[in-house]
Design a protein around this motif. Structure first.
Motif, mmCIF file in Angstrom:
data_model
loop_
_atom_site.group_PDB
_atom_site.id
_atom_site.type_symbol
_atom_site.label_atom_id
_atom_site.label_comp_id
_atom_site.label_asym_id
_atom_site.label_seq_id
_atom_site.Cartn_x
_atom_site.Cartn_y
_atom_site.Cartn_z
ATOM 1 N N GLY A 275 0.802 -1.209 0.000
ATOM 2 C CA GLY A 275 0.000 0.000 0.000
ATOM 3 C C GLY A 275 0.835 1.260 0.000
ATOM 4 O O GLY A 275 0.500 2.247 -0.663
ATOM 5 N N LEU A 276 1.930 1.222 0.744
ATOM 6 C CA LEU A 276 2.812 2.380 0.799
ATOM 7 C C LEU A 276 3.519 2.575 -0.534
ATOM 8 O O LEU A 276 3.702 3.714 -0.997
ATOM 9 N N ARG A 277 3.909 1.487 -1.164
ATOM 10 C CA ARG A 277 4.552 1.586 -2.484
ATOM 11 C C ARG A 277 3.602 2.209 -3.494
ATOM 12 O O ARG A 277 3.985 3.105 -4.260
ATOM 13 N N GLU A 278 2.369 1.758 -3.496
ATOM 14 C CA GLU A 278 1.388 2.303 -4.436
ATOM 15 C C GLU A 278 1.196 3.801 -4.198
ATOM 16 O O GLU A 278 1.135 4.597 -5.144
ATOM 17 N N SER A 279 1.127 4.197 -2.931
ATOM 18 C CA SER A 279 0.932 5.601 -2.597
ATOM 19 C C SER A 279 2.099 6.460 -3.068
ATOM 20 O O SER A 279 1.904 7.534 -3.653
ATOM 21 N N LYS A 280 3.318 5.988 -2.856
ATOM 22 C CA LYS A 280 4.496 6.768 -3.256
ATOM 23 C C LYS A 280 4.648 6.802 -4.782
ATOM 24 O O LYS A 280 5.071 7.815 -5.344
ATOM 25 N N GLU A 281 4.301 5.722 -5.446
ATOM 26 C CA GLU A 281 4.416 5.704 -6.907
ATOM 27 C C GLU A 281 3.400 6.634 -7.564
ATOM 28 O O GLU A 281 3.651 7.171 -8.645
ATOM 29 N N ARG A 282 2.271 6.847 -6.920
ATOM 30 C CA ARG A 282 1.230 7.722 -7.489
ATOM 31 C C ARG A 282 1.706 9.164 -7.623
ATOM 32 O O ARG A 282 1.150 9.927 -8.405
ATOM 33 N N TYR A 283 2.734 9.510 -6.871
ATOM 34 C CA TYR A 283 3.261 10.877 -6.942
ATOM 35 C C TYR A 283 4.414 11.005 -7.944
ATOM 36 O O TYR A 283 5.025 12.054 -8.049
ATOM 37 N N HIS A 284 4.700 9.938 -8.675
ATOM 38 C CA HIS A 284 5.630 9.955 -9.801
ATOM 39 C C HIS A 284 7.020 10.497 -9.425
ATOM 40 O O HIS A 284 7.356 11.647 -9.720
ATOM 41 N N PRO A 285 7.832 9.680 -8.775
ATOM 42 C CA PRO A 285 9.168 10.136 -8.376
ATOM 43 C C PRO A 285 10.028 10.520 -9.575
ATOM 44 O O PRO A 285 9.897 9.942 -10.665
ATOM 45 N N ASP A 286 10.892 11.479 -9.374
ATOM 46 C CA ASP A 286 11.853 11.891 -10.398
ATOM 47 C C ASP A 286 12.946 10.837 -10.546
ATOM 48 O O ASP A 286 13.383 10.532 -11.653
ATOM 49 N N HIS A 287 13.405 10.285 -9.419
ATOM 50 C CA HIS A 287 14.417 9.233 -9.430
ATOM 51 C C HIS A 287 14.439 8.575 -8.055
ATOM 52 O O HIS A 287 13.696 8.965 -7.152
ATOM 53 N N PHE A 288 15.295 7.579 -7.895
ATOM 54 C CA PHE A 288 15.438 6.872 -6.624
ATOM 55 C C PHE A 288 16.845 7.057 -6.076
ATOM 56 O O PHE A 288 17.813 7.178 -6.834
ATOM 57 N N ALA A 289 16.949 7.084 -4.757
ATOM 58 C CA ALA A 289 18.251 6.933 -4.094
ATOM 59 C C ALA A 289 18.345 5.461 -3.729
ATOM 60 O O ALA A 289 17.616 4.970 -2.861
ATOM 61 N N GLU A 290 19.208 4.748 -4.420
ATOM 62 C CA GLU A 290 19.198 3.285 -4.355
ATOM 63 C C GLU A 290 20.033 2.754 -3.185
ATOM 64 O O GLU A 290 20.913 3.443 -2.664
ATOM 65 N N LEU A 291 19.723 1.533 -2.797
ATOM 66 C CA LEU A 291 20.486 0.841 -1.761
ATOM 67 C C LEU A 291 20.909 -0.516 -2.306
ATOM 68 O O LEU A 291 20.100 -1.236 -2.899
ATOM 69 N N TYR A 292 22.177 -0.849 -2.099
ATOM 70 C CA TYR A 292 22.718 -2.139 -2.490
ATOM 71 C C TYR A 292 23.332 -2.822 -1.270
ATOM 72 O O TYR A 292 23.715 -2.155 -0.303
ATOM 73 N N TYR A 293 23.384 -4.130 -1.332
ATOM 74 C CA TYR A 293 24.052 -4.860 -0.251
ATOM 75 C C TYR A 293 25.033 -5.863 -0.844
ATOM 76 O O TYR A 293 24.874 -6.332 -1.979
#
Length: 297
Positions: A275-293
């Protein structure tokens, strides 16, 4: 060069000056590296830090994982390799976290045998602040409609968080936790502690915030800070359910407050919550700050 466990100490409020000094010269892009996040969540993540030859190394530890973060600071191959060795010696599945773009590039170029895997659940969403403040075009039509409905039903006032309304802020957060039954759920219990740390050390952490008061009673709050010179990060958004749409009002009012100073707004990750992913995607991000492990094979 060797870095040992005894070189680390538990994070404390006085360590903010270390972060400020290093981040001034080496700005960060991922919210998980902010002092505010680490300090407020320290009872959950048991964060420890070590400053070594101008580099900041962060260690986290929970019941389910132990990990180091790639050093932040000047290019220092000896320090970088020593931290990688520390992480590999942990024997964990994901012993090293890489959160900054230049760190990922350095490892790719200098340690190509290391396997770095993306963790999409902890990619930060980064938006254009002017877009969040105006919600233009067809992409935001449904959000604008919901926002207008909220404003018709619940006309609101907006204020900055200050010492004069901090008691009201604390009362709002108590109500929010009661309604969400924070004490029943482990992660919400830790979030309750984190927010309490945030408001109790608000000025020391250089946090800022706004409140939304529908019909004259405080019903929502957003807490944020500078992430880097071009980006603000929103750490907390909490609203009571009395007026549907209050989170949309919090979002746009925060953006309106920040847009003249910051080009971007980081609204942190979705933690893999659908649900949180859907909510954040609805605002159309410009880009992501990625995380790798680092996958410790």
């Amino acid at each position: 060069m060797k870095i040992q466990e005894e070189d680390f100490h538990p994070i404390e409020i006085g360590d903010k000056k270390i972060f400020d000094r290093i981040y001034r010269d080496y700005p960060i892009h991922h919210s998980e590296n902010t002092f505010g996040t680490l300090f407020c969540w320290r009872s959950y993540g048991n964060y420890k830090i070590c400053e070594h030859e101008g580099c900041l190394i962060i260690k986290g530890e929970t019941e389910s994982y132990h990990s180091y973060r790639f050093p932040i600071g000047p290019i220092n191959p000896d320090c970088f390799h020593a931290t990688i060795k520390l992480a590999q010696d942990l024997g964990e599945q994901a012993p090293l976290l890489v959160l900054e773009p230049w760190q990922y590039r350095w490892i790719q170029e200098n340690c190509p045998s290391l396997v770095l895997k993306p963790d999409r659940n902890f990619f930060d969403y980064v938006y254009r602040s002017d877009i969040l403040a105006s919600l233009p075009g067809q992409d935001f039509l449904s959000i604008r409609k919901q926002l207008n409905k909220f404003r018709r039903k619940c006309p609101s006032t907006v204020e900055l968080v200050t010492e004069s309304n901090m008691d009201e802020v604390k009362e709002l957060l108590i109500k929010w936790c009661q309604q969400r039954e924070c004490d029943k759920y482990t992660i919400l219990k830790h979030e309750k502690t984190a927010i309490s740390e945030a408001v109790n050390h608000f000025d020391q952490l250089d946090f800022s915030g706004i409140t939304i008061s529908p019909k004259g009673e405080m019903g929502g709050i957003a807490i944020f800070e500078e992430l880097n010179p071009s980006t603000a990060v929103v750490h907390y958004e909490k609203g009571l359910p009395d007026c549907e749409g209050i989170y949309k009002e919090l979002n746009i009012q925060t953006a309106m407050h920040l847009k003249d100073r910051y080009k971007y707004i980081n609204r942190e990750s979705d933690m893999g919550i659908p649900g949180l992913r859907e909510s954040k995607e609805r605002y159309h991000p410009d880009h992501f700050a990625e995380l790798y492990y680092l996958e410790n094979l």
